[in-house]
Write a protein that holds these residues in place. Sequence first.
Motif, mmCIF file in Angstrom:
data_model
loop_
_atom_site.group_PDB
_atom_site.id
_atom_site.type_symbol
_atom_site.label_atom_id
_atom_site.label_comp_id
_atom_site.label_asym_id
_atom_site.label_seq_id
_atom_site.Cartn_x
_atom_site.Cartn_y
_atom_site.Cartn_z
ATOM 1 N N GLN A 69 -2.061 7.963 2.923
ATOM 2 C CA GLN A 69 -1.859 7.307 1.628
ATOM 3 C C GLN A 69 -0.377 7.078 1.360
ATOM 4 O OE1 GLN A 69 -2.424 9.658 -1.858
ATOM 5 N NE2 GLN A 69 -2.965 7.936 -3.170
ATOM 6 N N PHE A 70 0.434 8.093 1.655
ATOM 7 C CA PHE A 70 1.868 7.976 1.454
ATOM 8 C C PHE A 70 2.450 6.868 2.329
ATOM 9 C CE2 PHE A 70 6.172 8.935 2.781
ATOM 10 C CZ PHE A 70 6.818 9.163 1.577
ATOM 11 N N LEU A 71 2.104 6.890 3.607
ATOM 12 C CA LEU A 71 2.656 5.908 4.541
ATOM 13 C C LEU A 71 2.181 4.498 4.194
ATOM 14 C CD1 LEU A 71 2.298 7.910 7.879
ATOM 15 C CD2 LEU A 71 4.381 7.496 6.569
ATOM 16 N N ASP A 72 0.927 4.364 3.789
ATOM 17 C CA ASP A 72 0.419 3.043 3.397
ATOM 18 C C ASP A 72 1.166 2.505 2.179
ATOM 19 O OD1 ASP A 72 -1.382 3.043 5.436
ATOM 20 O OD2 ASP A 72 -3.098 3.663 4.228
ATOM 21 N N THR A 73 1.458 3.399 1.235
ATOM 22 C CA THR A 73 2.121 2.974 0.005
ATOM 23 C C THR A 73 3.543 2.487 0.254
ATOM 24 O OG1 THR A 73 0.801 4.535 -1.307
ATOM 25 C CG2 THR A 73 2.832 3.693 -2.315
ATOM 26 N N TYR A 74 4.264 3.171 1.119
ATOM 27 C CA TYR A 74 5.699 2.900 1.237
ATOM 28 C C TYR A 74 6.116 2.176 2.521
ATOM 29 C CZ TYR A 74 5.892 6.034 -2.730
ATOM 30 O OH TYR A 74 5.695 6.607 -3.969
ATOM 31 N N THR A 75 5.183 1.962 3.450
ATOM 32 C CA THR A 75 5.573 1.278 4.691
ATOM 33 C C THR A 75 4.773 0.009 4.967
ATOM 34 O OG1 THR A 75 4.038 2.583 6.072
ATOM 35 C CG2 THR A 75 6.267 3.470 5.730
ATOM 36 N N ASN A 76 3.676 -0.198 4.260
ATOM 37 C CA ASN A 76 2.867 -1.399 4.503
ATOM 38 C C ASN A 76 3.538 -2.647 3.943
ATOM 39 O OD1 ASN A 76 0.884 -0.286 6.010
ATOM 40 N ND2 ASN A 76 -0.711 -0.357 4.471
ATOM 41 N N ARG A 77 2.848 -3.773 4.082
ATOM 42 C CA ARG A 77 3.346 -5.057 3.585
ATOM 43 C C ARG A 77 2.344 -5.673 2.621
ATOM 44 N NH1 ARG A 77 7.177 -7.817 7.207
ATOM 45 N NH2 ARG A 77 7.899 -6.316 8.779
ATOM 46 N N THR A 78 2.859 -6.419 1.668
ATOM 47 C CA THR A 78 2.045 -7.221 0.754
ATOM 48 C C THR A 78 2.516 -8.661 0.847
ATOM 49 O OG1 THR A 78 1.658 -5.370 -0.769
ATOM 50 C CG2 THR A 78 1.359 -7.599 -1.637
ATOM 51 N N LEU A 79 1.606 -9.552 1.218
ATOM 52 C CA LEU A 79 1.960 -10.958 1.432
ATOM 53 C C LEU A 79 3.097 -11.100 2.443
ATOM 54 C CD1 LEU A 79 1.851 -12.236 -2.268
ATOM 55 C CD2 LEU A 79 0.038 -12.381 -0.532
ATOM 56 N N GLY A 80 3.071 -10.198 3.415
ATOM 57 C CA GLY A 80 4.080 -10.247 4.463
ATOM 58 C C GLY A 80 5.408 -9.620 4.112
ATOM 59 N N ILE A 81 5.555 -9.115 2.878
ATOM 60 C CA ILE A 81 6.824 -8.519 2.436
ATOM 61 C C ILE A 81 6.693 -6.993 2.498
ATOM 62 C CG2 ILE A 81 8.502 -8.335 0.575
ATOM 63 C CD1 ILE A 81 7.427 -10.973 -0.510
ATOM 64 N N PRO A 82 7.590 -6.313 3.212
ATOM 65 C CA PRO A 82 7.533 -4.846 3.260
ATOM 66 C C PRO A 82 7.646 -4.242 1.871
ATOM 67 C CG PRO A 82 9.049 -5.702 4.918
ATOM 68 C CD PRO A 82 8.678 -6.864 4.043
ATOM 69 N N HIS A 83 6.882 -3.185 1.635
ATOM 70 C CA HIS A 83 6.914 -2.533 0.328
ATOM 71 C C HIS A 83 8.308 -1.995 -0.001
ATOM 72 C CE1 HIS A 83 2.278 -1.765 0.180
ATOM 73 N NE2 HIS A 83 2.611 -3.034 0.157
ATOM 74 N N SER A 84 9.062 -1.580 1.018
ATOM 75 C CA SER A 84 10.414 -1.091 0.766
ATOM 76 C C SER A 84 11.295 -2.188 0.181
ATOM 77 C CB SER A 84 11.034 -0.556 2.058
ATOM 78 O OG SER A 84 11.062 -1.567 3.061
ATOM 79 N N VAL A 85 11.089 -3.435 0.645
ATOM 80 C CA VAL A 85 11.852 -4.566 0.104
ATOM 81 C C VAL A 85 11.446 -4.835 -1.345
ATOM 82 C CG1 VAL A 85 12.297 -7.050 0.320
ATOM 83 C CG2 VAL A 85 12.169 -5.612 2.371
ATOM 84 N N ILE A 86 10.147 -4.763 -1.613
ATOM 85 C CA ILE A 86 9.667 -4.972 -2.988
ATOM 86 C C ILE A 86 10.251 -3.921 -3.924
ATOM 87 C CG2 ILE A 86 7.625 -4.987 -4.465
ATOM 88 C CD1 ILE A 86 6.045 -6.068 -2.071
ATOM 89 N N ILE A 87 10.232 -2.665 -3.485
ATOM 90 C CA ILE A 87 10.801 -1.589 -4.303
ATOM 91 C C ILE A 87 12.287 -1.834 -4.531
ATOM 92 C CG2 ILE A 87 11.348 0.881 -4.339
ATOM 93 C CD1 ILE A 87 8.728 1.331 -2.770
ATOM 94 N N GLY A 88 12.989 -2.253 -3.475
ATOM 95 C CA GLY A 88 14.414 -2.540 -3.607
ATOM 96 C C GLY A 88 14.697 -3.656 -4.593
#
Length: 236
Positions: A69-88
Amino acid sequence: MTALTADRLGAAAIIPPIAVGAAAGWINGMLLAKGKVPSFIATMGAMVVYRGIVLLFTRGAPVSIEDEQFLDTYTNRTLGIPHSVIIGLVLTLVAYGIINRTVFGREVRAIGGGERVAILTGIQVDRVKISMYVLLGALCGIAGLLQGARAMAATAQLGEGLELDVIAAVVVGGTPLTGGVGSVVGTILGVLIITLLSNGMNMIGVDPYLQNIVKGIVLVCAVFVTIDRKKIGIIK
């Protein structure tokens, strides 16, 4: 803290690193505001201490992160955009709003522009400094979480050496070390420039040791260009 709590808290493991980061920022802020320790010495010295604490607790061994769950939340992508980029991007917008749309942001700029003048205008300088360090410490906690999620493990050496890239990015982005001037947008551009420089050197096969030389030269040149010499009577 992320690695130690991810298996129990899952995605909520973002809370401990934010709390610990904020506490570390508070300590740094107190050293600066109340102890009158120069900011550079306070933060660099504290960094060594905090890294030593991690080494003491982990004995230098990496702490793996396996919670899906942790890895999916913070390392996956949404619409091709990494979640880390979205958080940033979200944090960038929040920072922009704080600096440009709040009284606190204006106080931070005022202190950077002239601390004595800020005191005379009634700004609680120590309170603002400590609050800023607490905020930055919390952001460092999030950065550590994202790095740990990307590596699926945490070590005391994770992120070692990035402080040079951070300083270079901020200065290249137009924020002089004398303070008072700068922007979130400029800093983001500075980050992109330093990142492109690093990736470009990797792609063309520049020796890793030579890369450090190039980054150091870029940092010195950026400081030389941006520093406001009128604010400094004596260079120490």
